[in-house]
Scaffold this active site. Structure first.
Site, PDB file in Angstrom:
ATOM      1  N   GLN A   1      -0.162   4.501  13.902  1.00  0.00           N
ATOM      2  CA  GLN A   1       0.220   4.653  12.485  1.00  0.00           C
ATOM      3  C   GLN A   1      -1.037   5.021  11.714  1.00  0.00           C
ATOM      4  O   GLN A   1      -2.039   4.311  11.751  1.00  0.00           O
ATOM      5  CB  GLN A   1       0.817   3.348  11.954  1.00  0.00           C
ATOM      6  CG  GLN A   1       1.127   3.373  10.462  1.00  0.00           C
ATOM      7  CD  GLN A   1      -0.046   2.905   9.616  1.00  0.00           C
ATOM      8  OE1 GLN A   1      -0.762   2.001  10.026  1.00  0.00           O
ATOM      9  NE2 GLN A   1      -0.241   3.515   8.457  1.00  0.00           N
TER      10      GLN A   1
ATOM     11  N   ARG B   1       7.970  -4.055   0.251  1.00  0.00           N
ATOM     12  CA  ARG B   1       6.607  -4.395  -0.185  1.00  0.00           C
ATOM     13  C   ARG B   1       6.028  -3.374  -1.155  1.00  0.00           C
ATOM     14  O   ARG B   1       4.925  -3.537  -1.652  1.00  0.00           O
ATOM     15  CB  ARG B   1       5.689  -4.511   1.043  1.00  0.00           C
ATOM     16  CG  ARG B   1       6.068  -5.648   1.951  1.00  0.00           C
ATOM     17  CD  ARG B   1       5.463  -5.494   3.339  1.00  0.00           C
ATOM     18  NE  ARG B   1       4.084  -5.868   3.471  1.00  0.00           N
ATOM     19  CZ  ARG B   1       3.638  -7.103   3.579  1.00  0.00           C
ATOM     20  NH1 ARG B   1       4.492  -8.111   3.547  1.00  0.00           N
ATOM     21  NH2 ARG B   1       2.354  -7.361   3.733  1.00  0.00           N
TER      22      ARG B   1
ATOM     23  N   LYS C   1       6.358   8.160   7.817  1.00  0.00           N
ATOM     24  CA  LYS C   1       6.935   6.827   7.645  1.00  0.00           C
ATOM     25  C   LYS C   1       6.920   6.449   6.167  1.00  0.00           C
ATOM     26  O   LYS C   1       5.873   6.522   5.521  1.00  0.00           O
ATOM     27  CB  LYS C   1       6.109   5.809   8.441  1.00  0.00           C
ATOM     28  CG  LYS C   1       6.511   4.366   8.195  1.00  0.00           C
ATOM     29  CD  LYS C   1       5.791   3.418   9.126  1.00  0.00           C
ATOM     30  CE  LYS C   1       6.201   1.986   8.887  1.00  0.00           C
ATOM     31  NZ  LYS C   1       5.632   1.390   7.686  1.00  0.00           N
TER      32      LYS C   1
ATOM     33  N   HIS D   1       9.048   0.043   3.306  1.00  0.00           N
ATOM     34  CA  HIS D   1       7.894  -0.792   3.634  1.00  0.00           C
ATOM     35  C   HIS D   1       8.282  -2.282   3.626  1.00  0.00           C
ATOM     36  O   HIS D   1       7.493  -3.146   3.250  1.00  0.00           O
ATOM     37  CB  HIS D   1       6.758  -0.530   2.631  1.00  0.00           C
ATOM     38  CG  HIS D   1       5.387  -0.503   3.254  1.00  0.00           C
ATOM     39  ND1 HIS D   1       4.754   0.654   3.625  1.00  0.00           N
ATOM     40  CD2 HIS D   1       4.522  -1.494   3.590  1.00  0.00           C
ATOM     41  CE1 HIS D   1       3.558   0.369   4.137  1.00  0.00           C
ATOM     42  NE2 HIS D   1       3.406  -0.942   4.141  1.00  0.00           N
TER      43      HIS D   1
HETATM   44  C1  FMN Z   1       2.275  -8.094   7.181  1.00  0.00           C
HETATM   45  C2  FMN Z   1       2.679  -6.662   7.158  1.00  0.00           C
HETATM   46  C3  FMN Z   1       1.723  -5.679   7.376  1.00  0.00           C
HETATM   47  C4  FMN Z   1       2.104  -4.333   7.396  1.00  0.00           C
HETATM   48  N1  FMN Z   1       1.161  -3.389   7.676  1.00  0.00           N
HETATM   49  C5  FMN Z   1       1.539  -2.087   7.738  1.00  0.00           C
HETATM   50  C6  FMN Z   1       0.587  -1.095   8.100  1.00  0.00           C
HETATM   51  O1  FMN Z   1      -0.562  -1.386   8.376  1.00  0.00           O
HETATM   52  N2  FMN Z   1       1.025   0.193   8.144  1.00  0.00           N
HETATM   53  C7  FMN Z   1       2.319   0.552   7.843  1.00  0.00           C
HETATM   54  O2  FMN Z   1       2.664   1.730   7.906  1.00  0.00           O
HETATM   55  N3  FMN Z   1       3.232  -0.381   7.531  1.00  0.00           N
HETATM   56  C8  FMN Z   1       2.869  -1.682   7.474  1.00  0.00           C
HETATM   57  N4  FMN Z   1       3.810  -2.628   7.177  1.00  0.00           N
HETATM   58  C9  FMN Z   1       5.215  -2.223   6.978  1.00  0.00           C
HETATM   59  C10 FMN Z   1       5.955  -2.255   8.315  1.00  0.00           C
HETATM   60  O3  FMN Z   1       5.529  -1.252   9.188  1.00  0.00           O
HETATM   61  C11 FMN Z   1       7.469  -2.065   8.113  1.00  0.00           C
HETATM   62  O4  FMN Z   1       7.713  -0.899   7.381  1.00  0.00           O
HETATM   63  C12 FMN Z   1       8.141  -3.243   7.429  1.00  0.00           C
HETATM   64  O5  FMN Z   1       7.528  -4.458   7.782  1.00  0.00           O
HETATM   65  C13 FMN Z   1       9.598  -3.272   7.822  1.00  0.00           C
HETATM   66  O6  FMN Z   1      10.254  -4.313   7.239  1.00  0.00           O
HETATM   67  P1  FMN Z   1      10.547  -5.712   7.975  1.00  0.00           P
HETATM   68  O7  FMN Z   1       9.259  -6.481   7.933  1.00  0.00           O
HETATM   69  O8  FMN Z   1      11.583  -6.310   7.116  1.00  0.00           O
HETATM   70  O9  FMN Z   1      10.995  -5.417   9.381  1.00  0.00           O
HETATM   71  C14 FMN Z   1       3.448  -3.972   7.160  1.00  0.00           C
HETATM   72  C15 FMN Z   1       4.401  -4.975   6.948  1.00  0.00           C
HETATM   73  C16 FMN Z   1       4.029  -6.302   6.950  1.00  0.00           C
HETATM   74  C17 FMN Z   1       5.085  -7.351   6.757  1.00  0.00           C
END
Ligand code: FMN
Length: 385
Positions: free
Chosen positions: A132, A283, A256, A280
């Site tokens: 990623q 988030r 993504k 995300h």
């Molecule tokens: C603690 C945390 C760190 C994350 N770090 C990244 C990251 O470094 N790069 C990224 O593309 N998405 C990141 N994400 C998003 C995840 O790839 C993903 O899109 C998201 O967690 C999906 O939702 P879910 O947690 O409900 O499965 C992060 C999510 C969380 C919870």
């Protein structure tokens, strides 16, 4: 108590993870932006759909849960999404998740914000992970990331595009998460209350982000590096950036964080191999739509040939069945893998995968189906409630 009895579902892992992690990390994983409306909506909207129960139809002796995503086989229709700093939740957490994924025959996506680097993961699992990519404001840093991917034999890159600005996660602000780049008395107190985690993580020195280790502009220690990596994200990504990357990277390219049909259509024109329909995990944009509700229109906009991966809120095997019935090719899960690795390390992740796999198989069988392929071909196996 054995893992099998203690953990029946994702929430069981989440509860143990919250007890084991310092609050600053537990909240970082759990939280969403502002009012956390998108975070909640991601879960609630699975209830918009119902699956059709079909009886008295012959089933194969064993179910085939494999899927092919942009030409590559995965034994199961789900896998861990890129999650930053897994190795802060459990020592060598990236390796643990990558190993369990490799063992199960599913892909692993390594975040740019990972403690363990590409080479380390490759050595531990025998296969290059997917990567990623967060683009840095300095093109030289990005070129170095791409070189590292080429050297390690990475086949697929996920360019994350939904973080033009980092949204506010109020839990993190309250905990001082973004400002932490050195030990403070408050942090030490939190760590002291979590002795198991502290013993695991702090003995042997606080970890560093391997990808930028030794680059002074990113500082030293994972927390300072995390802050600098986020601050330095390129805020001016455009479709031209995607076109440039498409040109520079001859492997597979997914973007993504696409969450609108107009953008899915642009992605198709840009010639990407696939998209991740994602908000995300709630988030970033608050008050956006859930991803599950958008799958049919996103599939239509993307067309049949590019891969449609989806994430955000997936916790159950039945959620994954719904996504594939609605037109997705594959599901990523973020927090569930973070919780499982924090709670029980590699064994926990392996158990999480088995739990979800079993739930998918039972769900399919009770729908009168024995493979993901049958599910994809079956019209009307899912209804709006
Ligand atoms: C603690 C945390 C760190 C994350 N770090 C990244 C990251 O470094 N790069 C990224 O593309 N998405 C990141 N994400 C998003 C995840 O790839 C993903 O899109 C998201 O967690 C999906 O939702 P879910 O947690 O409900 O499965 C992060 C999510 C969380 C919870």
């Amino acid at each position: 108590m054995s893992l099998e009895r203690r953990y029946q579902n994702v929430e069981d892992f989440a509860q143990v993870a919250r007890r084991r992690l310092p609050k600053i990390f537990a909240d970082y994983i759990d939280g969403g932006s502002f009012s956390e409306t998108t975070l909640r909506r991601n879960r609630e909207d699975f209830d918009l759909f119902a699956l059709r129960q079909r009886v008295l139809s012959p089933l194969a002796a064993t179910s085939d849960l494999s899927v092919t995503v942009a030409g590559r086989l995965s034994k199961l229709p789900f896998g861990p999404g890129p999650v930053g700093f897994l190795a802060l939740y459990r020592k060598n957490g990236d390796i643990a998740v990558a190993r369990a994924a490799a063992e199960a025959g599913i892909p692993f996506v390594l975040s740019t914000f990972s403690i363990n680097g590409l080479g380390t993961i490759r050595e531990a699992t025998g296969v290059a992970p997917d990567f990623q990519l967060y683009l840095d404001e300095d093109p030289e840093v990005n070129a170095a990331h791409l070189d590292a991917c080429r050297v390690q034999g990475v086949e697929r890159i996920f360019l994350t595009v939904d973080t033009a600005i980092t949204s506010v996660r109020e839990r993190d602000v309250r905990n001082g998460f973004r400002g932490v780049d050195r030990m403070t008395p408050g942090l030490l107190w939190q760590f002291a209350q979590r002795p198991l985690w502290s013993l695991d993580l702090l003995l042997g020195g606080f970890p560093e982000v391997e990808l930028v280790r030794g680059r002074p502009e990113f500082g030293r220690g994972a927390m300072a590096q995390a802050g600098n990596l986020s601050r330095r994200l390129d805020k001016n990504l455009t479709w031209d950036t995607v076109a440039e990357l498409r040109h520079a990277w001859s492997g597979q390219l997914f973007i993504k964080g696409v969450s609108d049909p107009a953008d899915a259509a642009r992605a198709r024109e840009a010639g990407v191999d696939g998209i991740v329909l994602s908000n995300h995990g709630g988030r970033q944009l608050d008050h956006g739509r859930s991803t599950v509700a958008m799958i049919p229109e996103m599939r239509e906009a993307l067309g049949p040939s590019a891969a449609l991966v989806v994430d955000s809120g997936f916790r159950r095997g039945s959620d994954i069945v719904k996504a594939l019935a609605l037109g997705a090719d594959f599901v990523l899960m973020g927090r569930p893998f973070a919780w499982a690795v924090a709670a029980e390390g590699e064994a926990g992740v392996a158990h999480l995968i088995v739990l979800i796999e079993r739930e998918i198989e039972i769900t399919l069988n009770l729908m009168g189906l024995s493979s993901m392929e049958e599910l994809r071909q079956q019209e009307d196996c899912i209804l709006r409630k």
